[in-house]
Design an enzyme around this catalytic site. Structure first.
Site, mmCIF file in Angstrom:
data_model
loop_
_atom_site.group_PDB
_atom_site.id
_atom_site.type_symbol
_atom_site.label_atom_id
_atom_site.label_comp_id
_atom_site.label_asym_id
_atom_site.label_seq_id
_atom_site.Cartn_x
_atom_site.Cartn_y
_atom_site.Cartn_z
ATOM 1 N N CYS A 37 64.082 -22.668 7.932
ATOM 2 C CA CYS A 37 65.452 -22.778 7.433
ATOM 3 C C CYS A 37 65.996 -21.420 6.997
ATOM 4 O O CYS A 37 67.153 -21.301 6.619
ATOM 5 C CB CYS A 37 65.519 -23.739 6.263
ATOM 6 S SG CYS A 37 64.816 -25.336 6.637
ATOM 7 N N CYS A 106 71.719 -22.014 -1.250
ATOM 8 C CA CYS A 106 70.875 -21.028 -1.939
ATOM 9 C C CYS A 106 70.732 -21.401 -3.416
ATOM 10 O O CYS A 106 69.654 -21.269 -4.004
ATOM 11 C CB CYS A 106 71.472 -19.625 -1.846
ATOM 12 S SG CYS A 106 71.644 -19.019 -0.165
#
Lengths: 138, 404
Positions: A37, A106
């Protein structure tokens, strides 16, 4: 993509970058994300017997926003109790770093890393205390 | 270094000052419309366009009458693919391209698919080449067109053009190639290579943006295409619209400079690219080359820096203009489909950087870049939990990751 000044600052001067020995009893380690990812965060917390996070360290594979999110997380958890640290929300990180929508994952990862490190610490503690009580019984 | 270094010559190139000089008069005193037949303004413009048409044709071994000017590579690809599909629809409805082709090939094909055409998107090997025999097997009686990049935009892999051309000619299928990234990579001869349609653009060969060309074969066989832009019947009715004289003049000069200086240009680009690539490989471990080192454009070096994310690396090299195959540089969150098609793991696709050298780069810039890449990669690896794990001897493939 233009980064916010805060992201650039954390990228250039990461806070608390590094590692603790993960076998230490008072260290909780959280590793979240996956190389496929494009983000992997490792967050480690050193927690005292009073349940206060004394130190934190991170290592991150990921973009600038991922590095900044984890660097910021280490700053925020330091000095907090475990319970307080669990209250940190990814949206707080988004706001502080001014992350664009495409980078929200994030901040989610950073929140997960805190939770995962604390859960690792708790698991360790429970195991240790049960081992101790077993030993005491012998 | 007080200004940034440009190593993104597959995104665009700097206009050559000689090209600009040739263009300027066609913005100012010679501003006429090349279609105006009744006065000197028109004649001057037409003359300049003819000259440019000759220079473009000469670069690829074509006849000037076979060149159609367009607004660039994307329009040329669209015109070739949709133009052939519409014109030859009665003959068949099957179209072929490669998995690694650029969006300006793949997207028009997918648009046609929605209108009843069928597609075969051929896989490539782990270096990005298609096996001409696999292509032969994919051709059916109803196939009308094979379309592909001669030189891949991301990895620089050069297809075996002559063998591919033999297959399509033998099978009686038209061959369209996008040669926009071929500068310095392959000397093009449309007849020897049996190419029927070929897309080019100016801004990747030190010419201006907004101008390109499509080569359309006139004999053996005569290729006909349905126009996609209609109007005043310019370019023999194939592409209407007042000609962009300054742009066309610029493209002509850009092609001429490339043809006249071909060998020195190839040597110059190869030298810089090799210095860069060898320098990086000597300085750092866990670096892999994406593409085909035996069949590769001398302008391109596509490298994966394991354990480091591409966008983060670009951020650490902000005074150097580069591209990354990392998802994070795009809006899709998917890493480069070109690298994925080669079988490069998603992790290494996220870690890739494309360096493309050009005519205006210097050896000093290359040495500086090698030094800075080493610094930035080393710094990020110190920060990378993956590097730490690899150094501890942990096989990253065996780790159970908690994916999102």
């Amino acid at each position: 993509m233009a980064y916010s000044d805060k992201v650039v600052d954390h990228y250039n001067n990461p806070r608390n970058m590094g590692s603790f020995d993960k076998s230490e009893e008072n260290v909780g380690t959280g590793i979240v994300g996956a190389p496929e990812c494009g983000d992997v965060m490792k967050l480690q917390l050193k927690i005292n017997d009073a349940g206060v996070i004394e130190e934190a360290k991170f290592k991150t594979f990921g973009c600038g926003s991922a590095i900044a999110s984890s660097s910021l997380a280490t700053e925020w958890v330091k000095g907090k109790t475990v319970e307080e640290a669990l209250q940190i929300k990814n949206t707080d990180i988004v706001q502080e770093l001014n992350l664009p929508p495409v980078k929200i994952h994030c901040s989610v990862l950073a929140e997960d890393a805190i939770k995962s490190a604390i859960s690792d610490y708790r698991t360790k503690k429970t195991q240790n205390s049960s081992e101790k009580s077993e030993n005491a019984n012998v | 270094m007080d200004r940034s270094i440009y190593l993104d010559n597959h995104a665009s190139t700097k206009l050559d000052p000689r090209v600009l000089d040739a263009m300027i008069p066609y913005f100012t005193e010679n501003f006429g419309n090349a279609s105006s037949r009744n006065h000197a303004y028109g004649w001057k413009a037409e003359e300049a366009v003819d000259q440019a048409r000759g220079d473009v044709a000469a670069l690829i071994g074509a006849d000037p009458k076979e060149i159609v000017f367009t607004s660039g590579m994307t329009e040329s690809d669209n015109l070739a693919i949709k133009g052939v599909a519409e014109m030859y629809r009665e003959k068949g409805n099957h179209l072929i391209a490669l998995e690694t082709d650029i969006r300006s090939i793949l997207d028009p094909l997918h648009a046609l698919e929605r209108h009843g055409f069928t597609l075969t998107i051929l896989p490539v090997d782990n270096k990005g080449r298609v096996d001409p025999e696999k292509l032969r097997e994919a051709i059916r009686p109803e196939t009308i067109l094979v379309s592909m990049m001669m030189v891949n935009h991301e990895i620089g892999t050069i297809q075996s053009m002559e063998e591919i051309g033999k297959v399509t000619r033998e099978k009686g299928v038209l061959l369209h190639v996008n040669a926009s990234y071929s500068a310095g990579a392959v000397p093009i001869d449309v007849n020897r290579m049996n190419i029927d349609l070929l897309s080019m653009n100016a801004h990747l060969i030190y010419g201006p943006k907004g101008v390109g060309a499509l080569y359309v074969r006139r004999k053996n066989p005569r290729v006909r295409i349905t126009p996609q832009i209609e109007g005043g019947g310019h370019e023999r009715g194939v592409r209407s619209g007042t000609l962009n004289t300054p742009g066309i003049v610029g493209m002509g000069v850009a092609c001429r400079l490339l043809r006249e200086n071909w060998n020195s240009e190839v040597a110059f680009l190869s030298n810089l690219r090799n210095k860069l690539e060898n320098g990086i490989l000597e300085e750092l471990d866990y670096v892999s080359i994406n593409g085909d080192v035996d069949h590769r454009s001398p302008a391109v070096s596509n490298l994966s820096f394991a354990f480091v994310e591409g966008e983060a690396l670009l951020m650490g090299l902000k005074e150097i203009a580069l591209s990354s195959g990392s998802a994070c540089t795009s809006s899709t969150l998917e890493p480069s489909y070109v690298l994925r098609a080669l079988g490069v793991g998603t992790d290494l696709a996220h870690s890739s950087i494309r360096f493309t050298v050009g005519r205006f780069n210097t050896e000093e810039e290359i040495s500086y870049t090698v030094r800075r890449v080493k610094e930035a990669v080393s710094r990020l690896r110190d920060m990378s939990p993956l590097y730490e794990m690899a150094k501890e001897g942990i096989d990253l493939k065996s780790v159970q990751w908690n994916t999102h």
